[in-house]
Scaffold this active site. Structure first.
Site, PDB file in Angstrom:
ATOM      1  N   VAL A  11       0.832  -1.201   0.000  1.00 53.84           N
ATOM      2  CA  VAL A  11       0.000   0.000   0.000  1.00 53.84           C
ATOM      3  C   VAL A  11       0.871   1.257   0.000  1.00 53.84           C
ATOM      4  O   VAL A  11       0.679   2.180  -0.800  1.00 53.84           O
ATOM      5  CB  VAL A  11      -0.942  -0.006   1.226  1.00 53.84           C
ATOM      6  N   ASP A  30      10.672   3.547   5.526  1.00 50.05           N
ATOM      7  CA  ASP A  30      10.371   2.220   6.070  1.00 50.05           C
ATOM      8  C   ASP A  30      11.394   1.925   7.151  1.00 50.05           C
ATOM      9  O   ASP A  30      12.557   2.351   7.038  1.00 50.05           O
ATOM     10  CB  ASP A  30      10.442   1.163   4.958  1.00 50.05           C
ATOM     11  N   LYS A  35      15.012  -3.195   3.143  1.00 50.17           N
ATOM     12  CA  LYS A  35      14.040  -2.724   2.157  1.00 50.17           C
ATOM     13  C   LYS A  35      14.393  -1.322   1.688  1.00 50.17           C
ATOM     14  O   LYS A  35      14.382  -1.019   0.491  1.00 50.17           O
ATOM     15  CB  LYS A  35      12.637  -2.733   2.780  1.00 50.17           C
ATOM     16  N   THR A 120      -5.230  -0.244   7.269  1.00 50.10           N
ATOM     17  CA  THR A 120      -6.560  -0.710   7.689  1.00 50.10           C
ATOM     18  C   THR A 120      -6.562  -0.892   9.212  1.00 50.10           C
ATOM     19  O   THR A 120      -5.785  -1.686   9.743  1.00 50.10           O
ATOM     20  CB  THR A 120      -6.904  -2.034   6.989  1.00 50.10           C
ATOM     21  N   LEU A 152      -7.052  -0.514  -2.842  1.00 52.37           N
ATOM     22  CA  LEU A 152      -6.159  -1.018  -3.892  1.00 52.37           C
ATOM     23  C   LEU A 152      -6.128  -2.535  -3.843  1.00 52.37           C
ATOM     24  O   LEU A 152      -5.927  -3.112  -2.776  1.00 52.37           O
ATOM     25  CB  LEU A 152      -4.739  -0.491  -3.679  1.00 52.37           C
ATOM     26  N   LEU A 266     -18.112 -13.432  -7.536  1.00 56.19           N
ATOM     27  CA  LEU A 266     -18.952 -14.634  -7.463  1.00 56.19           C
ATOM     28  C   LEU A 266     -18.211 -15.810  -8.106  1.00 56.19           C
ATOM     29  O   LEU A 266     -18.846 -16.702  -8.657  1.00 56.19           O
ATOM     30  CB  LEU A 266     -20.300 -14.381  -8.157  1.00 56.19           C
ATOM     31  N   CYS A 276      -5.267  -9.364   3.279  1.00 53.97           N
ATOM     32  CA  CYS A 276      -6.353  -8.442   3.641  1.00 53.97           C
ATOM     33  C   CYS A 276      -7.602  -9.167   4.125  1.00 53.97           C
ATOM     34  O   CYS A 276      -7.987  -9.041   5.283  1.00 53.97           O
ATOM     35  CB  CYS A 276      -6.673  -7.543   2.457  1.00 53.97           C
ATOM     36  N   LYS A 279      -7.421 -11.484   7.428  1.00 54.66           N
ATOM     37  CA  LYS A 279      -7.178 -10.740   8.680  1.00 54.66           C
ATOM     38  C   LYS A 279      -8.271  -9.704   8.935  1.00 54.66           C
ATOM     39  O   LYS A 279      -8.649  -9.460  10.070  1.00 54.66           O
ATOM     40  CB  LYS A 279      -5.778 -10.118   8.676  1.00 54.66           C
TER      41      LYS A 279
END
Ligand code: UGA
Length: 475
Positions: A11, A30, A35, A120, A152, A266, A276, A279
């Site tokens: 994200v 970060d 990274k 989130t 996203l 569906l 995502c 959790k």
């Protein structure tokens, strides 16, 4: 605008690169030093279509820089918090990374800044953060909280950033709302040069949803949980279709034509995964519980999803009889196509279950092999789907990569010991496979038998005659 993005995961890095692309000066941070040094040297630590070119272009142009969190929050006008909120053992979201960033902002922010919560988080996290800033921010510094949940999807995150259906902001002042509108203006007015499509033929202006912070936080959790519920629902319908000999793809088609239902999400299969949905459903159940609401509906969504792998393995058992010692190919390891993310991937659970049962598993994925190896080293990882299929007695499709729809089936037919395909994502063309002599079993649809006189008749390699499917008992 001078924007800092804290957290360079899926994200954060996508948000940072896209904000730079639409004209902002972005600093991305970060706390993972490896990274950060990879990003400083121009490498992107995960696969996301188009992201690498955006990062490279904006790094070259000086509109995107990578720094430590301490440096990035200093003198930022706007700070996007995009750090992870992984699940704790009890299902609640672990907010320690958010709390750490909030502490750093309190200590280091040197201006009136807007703090945008994009991770989130449980409802009311913005209230808690606001209180933190009131208590700990340096004198004269005012941090205003905004909730701006992201929608996203991995694998199409760049497209989703530039062409969203809606942008949701939860604010406490008109000024914050105006500043957010300024940040997103090129997207709201669709005036950018699209890095994916060039000049897009269709440009739909997104809805601009302004609400309070708690409602914005709930919109995110409720959306993901609802989508997960749709998937578990269609998976149950698929089970019912198998039991009575109906075809779930036709049922889904008919249902989806009702605009109140819609055709998306569906597709039945071996279940939802990724970092995502699993959790967020768990966290939403816990949030509701803490607020005194028993959201048992979502507990069942989770239970249905957990059973998908065992049910799929049961189909394998029915076809192979004894799984121990059998050579099985698994195609697809990522939790969905166009990503190398294997976190909570149903495919990895499938590998685990098959190996536990004693199968000799050969696995292939177009991009996720290295990440799969790191979490599950006990399978044989192959460089191509053909190598994985060599001498296999069943090919299992666990991720619906486009590559699997373009396969040279004649070549696969000569490679396998038994022409049996179990498609856990309903992604292949049953008629084509039958022509090549495969017995094709999918989810919630009648099995398709190999055609007699099929295009590749190498029956000498077939150890067992293809048995009529025991899937659709009622047929
Ligand atoms: C999801 C949401 O779709 C995004 O809107 C949200 O921003 C994101 O989570 C997030 O919270 O960050 P993502 O996890 O990237 O995005 O993936 P999805 O495309 O939503 O798929 C999730 C899982 O559901 C996958 O395992 C997929 O295979 C499965 N799925 C999806 C089905 O089994 N059937 C379907 O019909 C659709």
């Amino acid at each position: 605008m001078k924007i800092s993005v804290i957290g360079a995961g899926y994200v954060g890095l996508t948000t940072a690169a896209c904000l730079a692309e639409i004209g902002h000066m972005v600093r991305c941070a970060d706390n993972d030093e490896n990274k950060l040094s990879l990003l400083c040297s121009g490498q992107v630590p995960f696969f996301e279509p188009h992201l690498e070119e955006l990062v490279a272009r904006n790094s070259r142009a000086g509109t995107l820089r990578f720094e430590t969190t301490e440096d990035a929050v200093t003198e930022a006008e706007v700070i996007f918090i995009c750090v992870g909120t992984p699940p704790l053992d009890n299902g609640e979201a672990d907010l320690s990374a958010i709390a750490n960033v909030a502490r750093t902002i309190s200590q280091r922010a040197t201006a009136h800044c807007l703090v945008v919560e994009k991770s989130t988080v449980p409802v009311q996290t913005a209230h808690r953060l606001k209180r933190q800033f009131q208590l700990y921010a340096s004198k004269g510094v005012h941090c205003e909280l905004v909730s701006n949940p992201e929608f996203l999807r991995e694998g199409s995150a760049i497209v989703d950033f530039f062409h969203p259906d809606r942008i949701v902001i939860g604010v406490e002042s008109e000024e914050a709302s105006a500043r957010m509108g300024e940040i997103y203006r090129p997207v709201l007015e669709q005036t950018f040069q699209c890095p994916v499509h060039g000049s897009c033929s269709v440009r739909k202006t997104p809805a601009w949803v302004v609400t309070d912070t708690s409602s914005a936080e709930l919109i995110k959790h409720a959306s993901n949980s609802f989508l997960a519920m749709k998937i578990s629902f269609i998976n149950m319908v698929a089970d019912l279709c198998e039991a009575v000999g109906a075809d779930v793809s036709k049922v889904a088609l008919g249902m989806g034509m009702d605009p109140r239902i819609g055709p998306a999400f569906l597709n039945p299969g071996i279940g939802f995964g990724g970092f995502c949905f699993p959790k967020d459903v768990q966290a939403f159940v816990r949030i509701a519980e803490k607020a005194g609401c028993n959201f048992s509906l979502l507990k069942e969504v989770e239970n249905i999803n957990k059973r998908r792998i065992e049910q799929f393995v049961e189909k394998v058992r029915k076809e192979l009889w004894v799984v121990r010692g059998r050579k099985i190919a698994v195609w697809g390891l990522a939790f969905k196509p166009n990503t190398d993310d294997v976190r909570f991937a149903p495919a990895i659970e499938l590998l685990r279950a098959l190996v536990r049962e004693g199968a000799e598993v050969s696995a292939y994925d177009p991009v996720a092999t290295e990440k799969a190896k790191a979490v599950f080293p006990d399978a044989r990882y192959c460089a191509s789907p053909y190598e994985a299929a060599q001498n296999a007695e069943a090919i299992l499709i666990a991720t619906e990569w486009e590559e699997f729809r373009q396969i040279d089936w004649a070549r696969v037919r000569t490679a396998v010991d038994r022409p049996l395909i179990l498609d856990g994502r309903n992604t292949l063309d049953a008629t084509e496979l039958a022509r090549y002599g495969f017995h094709y079993i999918s989810v919630g649809r009648p099995a398709v038998m190999a055609q007699s006189g099929s295009e590749v008749a190498d029956e000498t390699k077939t150890r067992e005659a293809v048995q009529p499917s025991r899937l659709s008992k009622a047929l």
